[in-house]
Design an enzyme around this catalytic site. Structure first.
Site, PDB file in Angstrom:
ATOM      1  N   ARG A  17       0.842  -1.208   0.000  1.00 14.72           N
ATOM      2  CA  ARG A  17       0.000   0.000   0.000  1.00 14.72           C
ATOM      3  C   ARG A  17       0.879   1.260   0.000  1.00 14.72           C
ATOM      4  NH1 ARG A  17      -0.508   4.642   2.670  1.00 14.72           N
ATOM      5  NH2 ARG A  17       0.035   3.552   4.584  1.00 14.72           N
ATOM      6  N   ASP A  18       1.526   1.584   1.102  1.00 19.68           N
ATOM      7  CA  ASP A  18       2.337   2.811   1.174  1.00 19.68           C
ATOM      8  C   ASP A  18       3.440   2.758   0.112  1.00 19.68           C
ATOM      9  OD1 ASP A  18       3.823   5.094   2.082  1.00 19.68           O
ATOM     10  OD2 ASP A  18       3.167   4.749   4.125  1.00 19.68           O
ATOM     11  N   HIS A 208       5.153   4.458  12.755  1.00 17.56           N
ATOM     12  CA  HIS A 208       5.244   4.469  11.280  1.00 17.56           C
ATOM     13  C   HIS A 208       6.206   5.588  10.879  1.00 17.56           C
ATOM     14  CE1 HIS A 208       2.888   4.209   7.267  1.00 17.56           C
ATOM     15  NE2 HIS A 208       3.582   5.321   7.117  1.00 17.56           N
ATOM     16  N   HIS A 210       8.781   7.381   8.131  1.00 17.57           N
ATOM     17  CA  HIS A 210       9.380   7.545   6.802  1.00 17.57           C
ATOM     18  C   HIS A 210      10.846   7.927   7.009  1.00 17.57           C
ATOM     19  CE1 HIS A 210       5.928   6.921   4.112  1.00 17.57           C
ATOM     20  NE2 HIS A 210       5.252   7.165   5.225  1.00 17.57           N
ATOM     21  N   CYS A 241       3.823   9.433   0.631  1.00 13.08           N
ATOM     22  CA  CYS A 241       2.445   9.829   0.359  1.00 13.08           C
ATOM     23  C   CYS A 241       2.463  10.832  -0.785  1.00 13.08           C
ATOM     24  CB  CYS A 241       1.837  10.443   1.621  1.00 13.08           C
ATOM     25  SG  CYS A 241       0.198  11.116   1.348  1.00 13.08           S
ATOM     26  N   ASN A 250       9.226   4.371   3.507  1.00 13.06           N
ATOM     27  CA  ASN A 250       9.164   3.936   4.910  1.00 13.06           C
ATOM     28  C   ASN A 250      10.487   3.307   5.317  1.00 13.06           C
ATOM     29  OD1 ASN A 250       6.216   3.473   3.717  1.00 13.06           O
ATOM     30  ND2 ASN A 250       6.052   3.829   5.905  1.00 13.06           N
TER      31      ASN A 250
END
Ligand code: HMG
Ligand code: MG
Length: 298
Positions: A17-18, A208, A210, A241, A250
């Protein structure tokens, strides 16, 4: 060691996803499915598979329904992102049982990402969370710009805590708290996660990070010291994002797993299979895979 470490850590893989939402090119659906399956075979037990967002805003995730239909397994917690009622209705049309909602602490970021103020988003999502809980779903609340905003700068930790409280009150099972643009430093990671662990002892707390400034690993170490034992990471260090300019990928799953295992903390993830998973998507990436473990073991 000066602090108590957990014996085991849960890795929540967000690469499908990310990682793939921010790629320039649309990664073929079949490759995404193979990527997910290989990550599961590496031992990943919790994963964000995809997101049910507007295909006009994020075309890379437009195949969400097909991804979910072909990759759900009963022994894993397979999560999907959904930002609004339309997204939740699309989730209801699948067999997925775990939903991740997402809101930014920063108004400007939230407006750019979801086209609503933070308050408007909360007003929309809180009843949806209550409904999901009533229907037996696992609910994760992703809290973006918990430390810094690409538009507004430093974020007040009290605003982050207040937003988290709204989701906990609504019944969220998990708070995934994000350094969206990778600006936090380890003392800030420790401070925010210590406050979160103290404030929400019954809620799963996940970090989470980055890795824009190569501080994701130190920030993870600091969060570990604050008592966090759940980390969102992305195979290959992919991610970012589309509405957070300047955000890198990430924390790379393989680098995090390597560090933790070297510290004697079990992740139950097979590094060799993780490398194989990265090889599946690598030919479709426009960026290079920069993680140290992959570079040394590819
Ligand atoms: P909007 O344009 O304000 O929405 O976008 P709208 O309600 O006016 O609808 C516009 C059109 O989109 C309509 O279609 C809707 O049906 C459709 P039209 O009539 O024009 O044909 N639509 C949808 N279609 C499919 N699925 C949906 C959906 N909703 C509306 N769910 C919206 C508002 C929230 C939809 C949009 O802003 C959006 O999709 N944003 C998502 C952005 C995103 O995916 N960002 C990345 C994920 S968050 C992240 O990466 C951060 C995280 O990793 C943590 C961190 O690092 O910080 C989690
Ligand atoms: Mg993210």
């Amino acid at each position: 060691m000066m602090f108590t470490l957990p014996k085991e850590v849960t890795i929540i893989e967000v690469g499908p996803r990310d990682g793939l939402q921010n790629e320039k090119n649309f990664v073929p659906t079949d490759i995404k499915k193979q990527f997910i399956q290989k990550l599961k075979s590496a031992g990943v037990k919790e994963m964000e598979l995809t997101s049910f967002v507007s295909p006009k805003w994020v075309p890379q995730m437009s195949d969400a329904a097909e991804i979910v239909a072909d990759t759900l397994t009963s022994h894993t917690r397979d999560m999907v992102l959904a930002p609004n009622r339309k997204g939740i209705d699309r989730v209801y049309a699948t067999d997925c049982q775990a939903v991740a909602t997402f809101v930014g602490v920063s108004q400007t970021f939230n407006k750019k990402n979801i086209n609503k103020t933070t308050e408007e988003s909360v007003a929309e999502i809180v009843p949806i969370i209550k409904e999901l809980k009533g229907n037996g779903y696992f609910v994760r609340a992703c809290i973006s710009t918990a430390f810094y905003c690409p538009y507004e700068g430093k974020v007040d930790v009290n605003d982050t805590l207040k937003l988290c409280q709204a989701f906990v009150n609504a019944g969220a099972d998990e708070l995934s708290v994000a350094d969206t643009i990778g600006m936090a430093a380890p003392h800030e990671s420790f401070d925010v996660f210590k406050k979160l662990k103290d404030a929400f002892p019954e809620t799963l707390i996940t970090a989470h990070f980055h890795d824009t400034r190569k501080l994701a690993l130190p920030n993870i170490l600091a969060a570990l010291q604050a008592g966090v034992d759940r980390f969102d990471t992305s195979a290959g260090g992919l991610g970012g994002c589309p509405f957070a300019p300047g955000a890198a990928g990430n924390a790379a799953t393989e680098d995090v797993v390597y560090m933790l295992e070297r510290m004697g903390i079990s992740t139950n993830i097979d590094l060799q299979k993780l490398v194989e998973a990265i090889h599946l998507v690598k030919p479709h990436m426009t960026r290079t895979i920069e993680s140290s473990y992959f570079q040394l073991n590819a």
